[in-house]
Design a protein around this motif. Structure first.
Motif, mmCIF file in Angstrom:
data_model
loop_
_atom_site.group_PDB
_atom_site.id
_atom_site.type_symbol
_atom_site.label_atom_id
_atom_site.label_comp_id
_atom_site.label_asym_id
_atom_site.label_seq_id
_atom_site.Cartn_x
_atom_site.Cartn_y
_atom_site.Cartn_z
ATOM 1 N N ARG A 290 52.042 43.715 -23.976
ATOM 2 C CA ARG A 290 51.362 43.590 -24.974
ATOM 3 C C ARG A 290 51.079 45.061 -25.725
ATOM 4 N NH1 ARG A 290 46.125 40.685 -24.438
ATOM 5 N NH2 ARG A 290 46.178 40.473 -26.587
ATOM 6 N N GLY A 291 51.375 45.914 -24.579
ATOM 7 C CA GLY A 291 51.219 47.397 -25.140
ATOM 8 C C GLY A 291 49.795 47.898 -24.937
ATOM 9 N N LEU A 292 49.373 49.038 -25.606
ATOM 10 C CA LEU A 292 48.032 49.584 -25.180
ATOM 11 C C LEU A 292 47.000 49.494 -26.263
ATOM 12 C CD1 LEU A 292 49.942 53.387 -25.148
ATOM 13 C CD2 LEU A 292 48.949 51.911 -23.220
ATOM 14 N N TRP A 293 45.824 49.255 -25.609
ATOM 15 C CA TRP A 293 44.597 48.979 -26.332
ATOM 16 C C TRP A 293 43.439 49.866 -25.840
ATOM 17 C CZ3 TRP A 293 45.147 43.921 -29.094
ATOM 18 C CH2 TRP A 293 46.041 43.348 -28.718
ATOM 19 N N VAL A 294 42.806 50.227 -26.729
ATOM 20 C CA VAL A 294 41.484 50.841 -26.776
ATOM 21 C C VAL A 294 40.558 50.146 -25.491
ATOM 22 C CG1 VAL A 294 39.470 52.015 -27.563
ATOM 23 C CG2 VAL A 294 41.292 51.827 -28.939
ATOM 24 N N ALA A 295 40.273 50.842 -24.249
ATOM 25 C CA ALA A 295 39.899 50.031 -23.303
ATOM 26 C C ALA A 295 38.215 49.892 -23.398
ATOM 27 C CB ALA A 295 39.950 51.001 -22.106
ATOM 28 N N PRO A 296 37.893 48.915 -23.018
ATOM 29 C CA PRO A 296 36.338 48.547 -23.031
ATOM 30 C C PRO A 296 35.607 49.488 -22.024
ATOM 31 C CG PRO A 296 37.306 46.615 -21.897
ATOM 32 C CD PRO A 296 38.441 47.539 -22.377
ATOM 33 N N LEU A 297 34.246 50.000 -22.618
ATOM 34 C CA LEU A 297 33.707 50.773 -21.531
ATOM 35 C C LEU A 297 33.071 50.083 -20.373
ATOM 36 C CD1 LEU A 297 31.549 53.022 -23.766
ATOM 37 C CD2 LEU A 297 32.944 53.696 -22.067
ATOM 38 N N ASP A 298 33.299 50.544 -19.385
ATOM 39 C CA ASP A 298 32.827 50.039 -18.138
ATOM 40 C C ASP A 298 31.570 50.524 -17.738
ATOM 41 O OD1 ASP A 298 32.041 49.461 -15.306
ATOM 42 O OD2 ASP A 298 34.147 49.197 -14.749
ATOM 43 N N PRO A 299 30.629 49.812 -17.813
ATOM 44 C CA PRO A 299 29.236 50.236 -17.715
ATOM 45 C C PRO A 299 28.809 50.979 -16.238
ATOM 46 C CG PRO A 299 28.951 48.325 -18.873
ATOM 47 C CD PRO A 299 30.230 48.487 -18.344
ATOM 48 N N ALA A 300 29.484 50.402 -15.370
ATOM 49 C CA ALA A 300 29.257 50.872 -14.045
ATOM 50 C C ALA A 300 29.956 52.024 -13.677
ATOM 51 C CB ALA A 300 29.646 49.691 -12.883
ATOM 52 N N LEU A 301 31.260 52.265 -14.272
ATOM 53 C CA LEU A 301 31.943 53.581 -13.905
ATOM 54 C C LEU A 301 31.349 54.671 -14.822
ATOM 55 C CD1 LEU A 301 34.512 54.928 -12.682
ATOM 56 C CD2 LEU A 301 35.709 54.093 -14.794
ATOM 57 N N MET A 302 30.998 54.308 -16.036
ATOM 58 C CA MET A 302 29.933 55.218 -16.773
ATOM 59 C C MET A 302 28.950 55.868 -16.039
ATOM 60 S SD MET A 302 27.767 54.643 -20.017
ATOM 61 C CE MET A 302 26.426 53.925 -18.892
ATOM 62 N N ARG A 303 28.366 54.882 -15.336
ATOM 63 C CA ARG A 303 27.130 55.605 -14.729
ATOM 64 C C ARG A 303 27.513 56.299 -13.388
ATOM 65 N NH1 ARG A 303 21.376 55.663 -15.026
ATOM 66 N NH2 ARG A 303 20.604 56.768 -13.514
ATOM 67 N N HIS A 304 28.574 56.142 -12.686
ATOM 68 C CA HIS A 304 29.018 56.958 -11.814
ATOM 69 C C HIS A 304 29.282 58.246 -12.167
ATOM 70 C CE1 HIS A 304 28.708 53.640 -9.211
ATOM 71 N NE2 HIS A 304 29.749 52.906 -9.390
ATOM 72 N N HIS A 305 30.220 58.305 -13.526
ATOM 73 C CA HIS A 305 30.538 59.731 -14.076
ATOM 74 C C HIS A 305 29.265 60.543 -14.467
ATOM 75 C CE1 HIS A 305 34.879 59.700 -14.538
ATOM 76 N NE2 HIS A 305 34.784 58.463 -14.740
ATOM 77 N N TYR A 306 28.248 59.613 -15.191
ATOM 78 C CA TYR A 306 26.943 60.389 -15.481
ATOM 79 C C TYR A 306 26.109 61.001 -14.230
ATOM 80 C CZ TYR A 306 26.559 59.935 -20.659
ATOM 81 O OH TYR A 306 26.776 60.014 -21.942
ATOM 82 N N ASP A 307 26.146 60.129 -13.104
ATOM 83 C CA ASP A 307 25.550 60.767 -12.053
ATOM 84 C C ASP A 307 26.034 62.036 -11.472
ATOM 85 O OD1 ASP A 307 23.728 58.425 -11.885
ATOM 86 O OD2 ASP A 307 24.865 57.333 -10.512
ATOM 87 N N ILE A 308 27.149 62.053 -11.464
ATOM 88 C CA ILE A 308 27.964 63.288 -11.086
ATOM 89 C C ILE A 308 27.899 64.301 -11.941
ATOM 90 C CG2 ILE A 308 30.291 64.322 -10.423
ATOM 91 C CD1 ILE A 308 30.978 61.499 -9.279
ATOM 92 N N ARG A 309 27.907 64.069 -12.916
ATOM 93 C CA ARG A 309 27.618 65.031 -14.151
ATOM 94 C C ARG A 309 26.274 65.562 -13.990
ATOM 95 N NH1 ARG A 309 28.248 64.453 -20.313
ATOM 96 N NH2 ARG A 309 26.060 65.446 -20.008
ATOM 97 N N ALA A 310 25.278 64.832 -13.840
ATOM 98 C CA ALA A 310 23.983 65.086 -13.909
ATOM 99 C C ALA A 310 23.620 66.557 -12.602
ATOM 100 C CB ALA A 310 23.082 63.955 -13.909
ATOM 101 N N ALA A 311 24.425 65.837 -11.714
ATOM 102 C CA ALA A 311 24.215 67.041 -10.403
ATOM 103 C C ALA A 311 24.872 68.357 -10.979
ATOM 104 C CB ALA A 311 24.836 66.443 -9.193
ATOM 105 N N LEU A 312 25.992 68.278 -11.514
ATOM 106 C CA LEU A 312 26.861 69.632 -11.679
ATOM 107 C C LEU A 312 25.977 70.200 -12.860
ATOM 108 C CD1 LEU A 312 30.394 68.071 -11.726
ATOM 109 C CD2 LEU A 312 29.234 69.678 -9.898
ATOM 110 N N ASP A 313 25.475 69.326 -13.941
ATOM 111 C CA ASP A 313 24.880 70.212 -14.972
ATOM 112 C C ASP A 313 23.394 70.616 -14.710
ATOM 113 O OD1 ASP A 313 26.924 69.238 -16.493
ATOM 114 O OD2 ASP A 313 25.939 67.779 -17.828
ATOM 115 N N GLY A 314 22.913 69.980 -13.729
ATOM 116 C CA GLY A 314 21.339 70.504 -13.280
ATOM 117 C C GLY A 314 21.773 71.763 -12.493
#
Length: 228
Positions: A68-92
């Motif tokens: 069917r080709g390529l589509w804009v992916a839905p946001l995965d809230p759980a994966l998003m939170r994992h990324h933010y957790d790591i970024r918070a540690a690095l940014d802090g």
């Protein structure tokens, strides 16, 4: 002989244009991405579009659905939170290290103040104009400045993949979940703490800023998800 100035490739230009459209909602989740139509609309050949699509897939912004080709992916809230957790540690950590350096280097503090104030002003202008993609771009620029001022060159490159994934999440925060003025008020508070050489406060404000964005976005996504 003057040094050569790097030029942005067509693939980079296509990638940036599509990221902007995904971040500002012009290409929402579920939008079908037809490479031929994108190439025609952007006035380029298919090759830079294909290269840009490969990067978008790696960033988690688009997904392939078989034939069917390529589509804009839905946001995965759980994966998003994992990324933010790591970024918070690095940014802090970056905010703490930057604040510590401001204590002993007045020249560095002056440079940081000047560059940070310029980014804050540009962010405010983007908010006033309602330009979400520009807000995200200036947000990234401010955090990269803090990484630079931390004195640890590994922070920026370590945070890079999380930033690529979260560009779109940040756009969703700005469009649906939180007033952009609040985001930039928090940025100003973080800048002030770093400039004052207050590492504990700078780190705490930065972590609160990142995790607050994750929590607010998660709630907004839950509210926007159709109930079965």
């Amino acid at each position: 002989m003057e040094p050569l100035k790097p030029q942005t490739s067509l693939a980079d230009q296509v990638y940036n244009a599509l990221v902007d459209e995904i971040c500002n909602g012009a290409l929402p989740a579920g939008a079908h991405l037809v490479q031929e139509l994108l190439a025609e609309r952007l006035g380029v050949s298919r090759q830079p579009v294909q290269q840009a699509m490969a990067r978008l897939k790696a960033d988690g912004m688009v997904e392939e659905q078989g034939r069917r080709g390529l589509w804009v992916a839905p946001l995965d809230p759980a994966l998003m939170r994992h990324h933010y957790d790591i970024r918070a540690a690095l940014d802090g950590l970056a905010a703490r290290l930057a604040a510590e350096r401001m204590r002993s280097d007045a020249g560095l503090a002056d440079t940081f103040d000047r560059r940070a104030e310029q980014i804050l002003a540009l962010g405010g202008q983007a908010v006033a104009a309602g330009k979400v993609a520009e807000q995200v771009r200036h947000d990234r620029a401010l955090h990269r400045l803090i990484y630079e001022m931390s004195g640890n060159p590994l922070l920026d490159r370590t945070a890079e993949p999380h930033w690529r994934f979260l560009q779109r999440a940040m756009g969703e925060v700005l469009r649906h979940a939180r007033l952009p003025e609040e985001i930039w008020r928090q940025h100003a508070g973080i800048v002030a703490a770093i400039s004052a050489g207050a590492p504990d406060r700078a780190e705490a404000l930065m972590i609160e800023h990142d995790l607050g964005a994750a929590t607010t976005l998660g709630a907004a996504l839950a509210a926007l998800t159709p109930k079965p």
